[in-house]
Design an enzyme around this catalytic site. Structure first.
Site, PDB file in Angstrom:
ATOM      1  N   ASN B 248       0.808  -1.206   0.000  1.00 25.37           N
ATOM      2  CA  ASN B 248       0.000   0.000   0.000  1.00 25.37           C
ATOM      3  C   ASN B 248       0.851   1.270   0.000  1.00 25.37           C
ATOM      4  OD1 ASN B 248      -2.952   0.082   0.003  1.00 25.37           O
ATOM      5  ND2 ASN B 248      -2.721  -1.529   1.545  1.00 25.37           N
ATOM      6  N   ASN B 273      -7.417  -9.815   3.228  1.00 28.47           N
ATOM      7  CA  ASN B 273      -8.376  -8.822   2.752  1.00 28.47           C
ATOM      8  C   ASN B 273      -9.691  -9.447   2.270  1.00 28.47           C
ATOM      9  OD1 ASN B 273      -7.995  -9.776   0.147  1.00 28.47           O
ATOM     10  ND2 ASN B 273      -6.420  -8.274  -0.331  1.00 28.47           N
ATOM     11  N   ILE B 274     -10.608  -8.580   1.887  1.00 31.04           N
ATOM     12  CA  ILE B 274     -11.958  -9.043   1.550  1.00 31.04           C
ATOM     13  C   ILE B 274     -11.962 -10.018   0.376  1.00 31.04           C
ATOM     14  CG2 ILE B 274     -13.198  -7.024   2.460  1.00 31.04           C
ATOM     15  CD1 ILE B 274     -13.420  -6.057  -0.501  1.00 31.04           C
ATOM     16  N   CYS B 336      -7.037  -1.033   9.423  1.00 32.39           N
ATOM     17  CA  CYS B 336      -6.645  -1.931   8.330  1.00 32.39           C
ATOM     18  C   CYS B 336      -6.378  -1.006   7.155  1.00 32.39           C
ATOM     19  CB  CYS B 336      -7.728  -2.954   8.056  1.00 32.39           C
ATOM     20  SG  CYS B 336      -9.410  -2.286   7.975  1.00 32.39           S
ATOM     21  N   TRP B 340     -12.971  -0.349   7.788  1.00 31.85           N
ATOM     22  CA  TRP B 340     -14.386  -0.697   7.969  1.00 31.85           C
ATOM     23  C   TRP B 340     -14.654  -2.196   7.877  1.00 31.85           C
ATOM     24  CZ3 TRP B 340     -15.122   3.400   3.714  1.00 31.85           C
ATOM     25  CH2 TRP B 340     -14.658   2.906   2.474  1.00 31.85           C
ATOM     26  N   ASP B 341     -13.640  -2.982   7.590  1.00 33.12           N
ATOM     27  CA  ASP B 341     -13.857  -4.426   7.559  1.00 33.12           C
ATOM     28  C   ASP B 341     -13.135  -5.127   8.723  1.00 33.12           C
ATOM     29  OD1 ASP B 341     -15.475  -4.625   5.181  1.00 33.12           O
ATOM     30  OD2 ASP B 341     -13.710  -3.967   4.084  1.00 33.12           O
ATOM     31  N   ARG B 342     -11.835  -5.340   8.533  1.00 35.84           N
ATOM     32  CA  ARG B 342     -11.075  -6.022   9.586  1.00 35.84           C
ATOM     33  C   ARG B 342     -11.097  -5.226  10.885  1.00 35.84           C
ATOM     34  NH1 ARG B 342      -6.362  -7.171   5.199  1.00 35.84           N
ATOM     35  NH2 ARG B 342      -7.341  -5.360   4.276  1.00 35.84           N
ATOM     36  N   ARG B 382     -20.933  -5.246   0.705  1.00 37.10           N
ATOM     37  CA  ARG B 382     -20.429  -6.551   1.130  1.00 37.10           C
ATOM     38  C   ARG B 382     -21.476  -7.643   0.959  1.00 37.10           C
ATOM     39  NH1 ARG B 382     -16.610  -4.171   0.342  1.00 37.10           N
ATOM     40  NH2 ARG B 382     -15.129  -3.268   1.832  1.00 37.10           N
TER      41      ARG B 382
END
Lengths: 550, 618
Positions: B248, B273-274, B336, B340-342, B382
């Site tokens: 990143n 990751n997603i 992350c 908003w996910d992990r 999602r």
């Protein structure tokens, strides 16, 4: 031989005992002829360890300076560690344990020395007589008889003296059939399905050999179990390939031409050292907590344990399905008829017969289908998962059976009178015990060892009310239905009560189980109270009524 | 309705998903505006909400008809055979359209009408009040305050309006920091641990690239560590694998440089990751859907999918987080990439381990509202609520529920709710029947005016909370062991059969200990009530009788008469049989052998699909 000869150092002080999930305990170690005992000096609640030498599967020793460490791995899968100061003491103790845990002679085993501290209400050696079982059978059918042909163990050394056979077959024919079956194990009755009169028989493989030998009496015997115009199934617990190969060694399988009314199904179930290897790998995987997820799953897979469970359950379900759903009689056999055959016949009965799901009925099943049927317990359970002996005759056949029962119990948690603890207890006692029940390889050997006279039966102990209550399933509600378990891999689970018992804390699960029992007991209590109050109120109401209208 | 061309097809077959010999049920298929309904000849109904459909597939024509396979987001898979290809084609096309709404107002929530009064609808939405929740945690206080910086969503569109930040973090610091963070998601408070005075904070990755730094952001982190009087250092947990975070940097993003931030301890925890999670679940479902699966194929499939490895990674991270707070008294900042996910997974699970409130029914709703809904977990993307980018789909929230399920397995007495509660929430995250999970962030939800136009799920769950209560729950125990310390050794993680095979009845135990205990504990409550009533009645009677007896002391009851009255007595309580239901099992359900095929032809097929958990829908 005196045990004292084997014990050079009978006692050592300042020994530290390490067990997983317990604080280390320091105390005095004592060796007796049959036990390893550690007692702490603490006044409050003296910590003690009593370990049967026969429960010890293997030991390892290590030294750091003069501090010796002995790691003891038990047949019930527990691992403990003893730190013993003094190199000589440690070596002496290790060699004593090694010698005492591998005694050759059965008569030196603890059951011959054990004197029970409890009163025997019912002698377990006489609790499950074939005659009594036959009485039950003869109340529903007259097609069968008891045969005493094996009274002297001369027809079949691994059969009990009394067996149940078709009425129309005389002892002479049985003798002939015995010569045609491996080890003399001619087909005998294993289970009679009251619902439709179908039966399950078991035997060993027929000795057809390469030239297709046949035996008219054998054909007659098994045909005698069929109703007119009905077909039966022979479930061979070997793959077709293995069965064919067996012919070269004089064994074989029933040929269609000679058994036209029977359809043969091959359901391969593994045996011997493949199973032992499987157990060793499984326990190894369970004991290594450092595995990452992928490694754990691949180790679990590589052990093949659950595959064996699925194979055995599937074969048992198939046998039960033939009997109950297809209305056909079944003959089950593998090679010797002492291992996979018994797994299949006993599990099929668990599925079909509600009686086998009671505590007493299950004992009776173990007695009939395992002990009397000649499963060689002494050979199979000589060593467990930590042994390096690699003897061909060692195999966790009985443990696999218990695991399969546990799988069914999990799927039908209210249909069994006993709990998981009962199964775990049987596992422990099959491998090391103060009782004589699982000693010897068959009735013949037990008879020669005079076990009923010289040792105590496990059942004498189990069937005492205080013990029974420990093994009871609080959720039990008699279920007269046939119970068909799921054999999908998603439905099978690792038996944590056995395989993870010693390597993770079950505190929270145990507490939850306690709470569950509390709810059940409270429910019973409340019901009784409410009923009593209702009765009381009803009484008062009638009293009033009488007073109002005298 | 314009998508529906055929509303009813007869003689449709529903195949048993796991049967090796194509057992089936015949019935009629109906297509409504919201549901697909199959009623078999035994009048058993199978309802499938259009929004639950993840994929529809039309297979090659067979002699018996045209196969239509529908995969649902709640892991139900149904396999129909429609006699005429034309009908099949019509249904297929309709379902394609209906299962992929383009606009929010096409979603079921906007047409769902539970016949409530408007005041009830408003009250329903007020059930969960996050300001109350922060108050419960103990903020605002001397170190933490409510910031109005994002009141108009000016700083960060995907955050809620109300954010809690260290009192010493001034507005310029907040604004500066937000400019240095991906999507403007600057560090804010997620959970405050009152006893330890330590905080869980959350944000997105810094735009640090290879060398960029931002003084305001550095001040922001300093403010967080200063807000914790007990400990000078704080942890920064980057929940990504190190490699991903480093990659990143090339895009001008990245992670905190320990040299630039004073008193931080930086750590990667390596959750994938997603996209990795999506394909992992895909693999898991492929394996578990195979007919006649062998144990080894199942285990190696489970391993290859990596699913349990990911579940373990998430839970491991939460354990690290909780321990940092309790053992070291240190505050932790979690991020992350976008946060908003992990980040949602780890923050919410960490709080669940720390605070027994989140292990209650209400508390769990609050936790989801706070760390998932308000902080902008992109539920719409999602869960693919609208026809959109398939690469945005990911089972992040499902993983969170699975981690919670694992905890309930290890601590059977620590949770007020049961597995059915988790499954029901999962059901409704995808059902789009209630407004809670629609959209991707609070701003979007406000624009959709969800509070006026739709209903909140929570009051409905509370209404039927009896179904979701864990009979073994012991709140005292929870107080003693405030911090849950799960054992995360690999062998503790099991395949969640009740989630992924929810609708495959034959795979589950035929008797449920859990339901039995639940019914029993329900019955116990009733019995306690009965007992009190009876006792009161008896007391009254006794009083009356005593009064009578004092007047006529000689009149006693004749014993023989007494026995007679037993015959008149009310029937006693039935034994427990009533609540012990034994579901019959059938060999046909289990696939022991293909040998039996020739015999089973005569036997009618036995397949049954249950309604599923979401009976509320109809």
């Amino acid at each position: 031989m005196e045990f004292a000869e084997l014990i050079k150092t009978p006692r050592a002080d300042n020994v530290v005992l390490h067990r997983p999930f317990h604080p280390a305990v320091e105390g005095t170690l004592c060796l007796t002829g049959h036990h390893l005992i550690l007692s702490s000096r603490r006044h409050d609640n003296a910590e003690e360890l009593w370990l049967l030498h026969s429960n010890i599967d293997s030991i390892e020793k290590r030294f750091v300076g003069s501090l010796g460490t002995i790691i003891i791995k038990c047949k019930d899968l527990r691992i403990i560690q003893l730190d013993i100061p003094g190199m000589e003491e440690c070596l002496n103790i290790a060699s004593s344990i090694e010698a005492l845990s591998t005694l050759d002679s059965v008569t030196l085993m603890y059951p011959f020395f054990y004197r029970p501290m409890f009163e025997v209400v019912e002698d377990g050696w006489h609790s499950f007589l074939p005659e009594r079982e036959f009485e039950l059978l003869s109340s529903v059918t007259s097609d069968w008889r008891l045969s005493y042909v094996n009274k002297e163990f001369s027809v079949c050394p691994s059969y009990p003296p009394i067996v149940t056979v078709p009425k129309s077959i005389d002892d002479e024919a049985l003798r002939k059939v015995a010569t045609f079956r491996h080890g003399g194990r001619f087909p005998v009755l294993s289970y009679y399905h009251k619902k439709n009169g179908m039966v399950m028989m078991r035997s060993s493989q027929p000795l057809t050999g390469t030239n297709g030998r046949r035996c008219k009496e054998d054909e007659k015997l098994i045909n005698a179990t069929l109703r007119a115009g009905k077909r039966g199934y022979i479930i061979d617990t070997r793959s077709l390939n293995v069965a064919q190969q067996a012919r070269a060694k004089g064994g074989g399988f029933e040929q269609e031409v000679h058994y036209p009314q029977w359809r043969r199904i091959h359901k391969s179930i593994e045996r011997y050292n493949i199973l032992q290897e499987s157990l060793i790998k499984l326990v190894e995987a369970c004991n290594d907590q450092s595995h990452n997820m992928d490694r754990w799953l691949s180790k679990l897979e590589a052990s093949n344990w659950l595959t064996h469970i699925k194979e055995i359950l599937t074969a048992a379900c198939l046998a039960a399905q033939c009997i109950d759903r297809e209305g056909a009689s079944v003959l089950v056999h593998g090679t010797e008829g002492t291992d996979s055959t018994l797994q299949v016949t006993s599990l099929a009965q668990i599925i079909l017969d509600p009686r086998c799901r009671t505590i007493h009925g299950f004992q009776s099943l173990v007695e009939r289908e395992w002990l009397q049927a000649g499963h060689p317990f002494q050979q199979r359970c000589a060593q467990s998962a930590y042994s390096n002996s690699k003897q061909k005759w060692e195999a966790p056949v009985f443990l696999l059976f218990l695991d399969c029962v546990w799988q069914i119990l999990r799927q039908f948690p209210c249909s069994f009178e006993f709990s998981e603890h009962f199964l775990i207890m049987l596992f422990e006692h099959a491998y090391a015990s103060q009782f004589g029940t699982f000693l010897g390889n068959n009735e013949n050997e037990r008879c020669k060892l005079k076990l009923p006279q010289k040792t105590m039966s496990l059942w004498s102990w189990v069937n005492r009310p205080p013990e029974l209550s420990r093994f009871k399933n609080p959720l039990f509600e008699a279920n007269s239905l046939v119970i068909w378990p799921s054999v999908a891999p998603q439905s099978l689970q690792l038996w944590e009560g056995v395989f993870l018992r010693w390597n993770r804390s079950s505190k929270f699960l145990d507490e939850a189980y306690e709470e569950m029992i509390n709810i059940i007991e409270y429910n019973r209590e409340l019901q009784a109270k409410v009923n009593a109050l209702r009765r009381q109120l009803a009484e008062l109401e009638t009293d009033d009524g009488m007073q109002e209208s005298p | 309705m314009e998508h529906i061309r055929t509303t009813k097809v007869e003689q449709v077959k529903l195949l048993d998903r796991f049967s090796t010999n194509n057992k089936s049920l015949t019935g009629t298929l109906y297509l409504t505006a919201t549901h697909l309904l199959f009623i078999d000849s035994g009048q058993k109904e199978t309802w499938i909400l259009h929004h639950h459909i993840a994929a529809v597939e039309k297979l090659a024509l067979t002699t018996s008809g045209c196969p239509l396979v529908i995969q649902c987001k709640n892991f139900r898979i149904v396999h129909f055979i429609v006699p005429r290809e034309r009908d099949c084609h019509d249904i297929y096309n309709s379902l394609l359209q209906l299962s992929r709404p383009v606009r929010y107002d096409e979603l079921y929530a906007f047409s769902y009408n539970p016949k409530q009064k408007e005041s009830e609808q408003v009250k329903g939405w007020q059930l969960i009040d996050l300001a109350e929740e922060y108050k419960r945690m103990g903020v605002p206080n001397t170190n933490w305050q409510l910031s109005d910086a994002n009141r108009d969503y000016k700083i960060c569109e995907t955050y809620p309006r109300e954010l809690y930040v260290p009192r010493i973090a001034s507005k310029p610091i907040i604004v500066g920091s937000s400019k240095f963070r991906s999507k403007g998601r600057f560090p804010v408070l997620s959970y405050y641990h009152r006893d330890k005075e330590a905080a869980i904070c959350r944000c997105s990755q810094p735009l640090s690239g290879f060398s960029a730094r931002c003084l305001e952001d550095e001040h922001m982190l300093q403010a967080i560590s200063k807000a914790n009087p007990a400990n000078r250092y704080m942890y920064v947990m980057d929940t990504r694998p190190k490699l991903n975070a480093m990659a990143n940097r090339a895009a001008g993003k990245g992670y905190e440089n320990e040299d630039n931030y004073s008193n931080i301890r930086f750590q990667f925890v390596g959750i994938e990751n997603i996209h990795v999670m999506r394909s992992s679940l895909q693999k898991l479902l492929e394996v578990s859907g195979i007919r006649g699966l062998s144990v080894n194929d199942f285990l190696s499939g489970l391993e290859n999918s990596g699913w349990l490895r990911h579940i373990k990674a998430v839970l491991d991270a939460a354990v690290v987080l909780a321990k940092a707070i309790v053992v070291e008294n240190a505050s932790v900042l979690v991020h992350c990439s976008d946060g908003w996910d992990r980040t949602s997974q780890v923050c919410s699970l960490g709080a669940l381990l720390l605070d027994s409130y989140y292990r209650t029914i209400k508390g769990f709703m609050v936790l989801i509202e706070k760390d998932w809904i308000s902080f902008g977990h992109k539920f719409s993307d999602r869960c693919c609520q609208l026809d959109g980018d398939l690469k945005e789909i990911s089972p992040v929230f499902t993983q969170f529920l699975e981690c919670v399920w694992n905890l309930t397995e290890q601590f059977p007495q620590a949770f007020e709710y049961n597995e059915a509660f988790l499954l029901q929430i999962h059901e409704h995250v995808h059902s789009c029947q209630f407004g809670n999970f629609l959209g991707n962030c609070q701003k979007e939800r406000e624009e959709l005016r969800l509070r006026e136009k739709t209903y909140s799920l929570w009051p409905f769950l509370l209404d039927e909370q009896k179904k979701y209560l864990n009979p073994l729950y012991n709140p005292d125990l929870s107080q003693k062991h405030t911090l849950l310390e799960p054992n995360t050794v690999s062998l503790n993680f099991k395949f969640w059969r009740n989630m992924y095979h929810q609708f495959d009845r034959t795979m589950h135990p035929r008797q449920s200990v859990f339901n039995l205990i639940m019914d029993m504990s329900e019955q116990n409550k009733q019995l306690e009530k009965d007992m009190k009533e009876l006792e009161a009645k008896i007391k009254v009677r006794n009083k009356q009788q005593n009064a009578v007896l004092t007047k006529e002391p000689l009149q006693s009851v004749h014993p023989t008469l007494k026995t007679q009255c037993f015959k008149k007595e009310q029937p006693l309580l039935p034994a427990n049989d009533a609540i012990r239901t034994i579901e019959g099992s059938n060999t046909a359900d289990n696939r022991y052998s293909e040998y039996m095929e020739e015999f089973s032809k005569a036997e009618p097929a036995v397949v049954s699909l249950e309604y599923g958990v979401a009976r509320m829908t109809c």
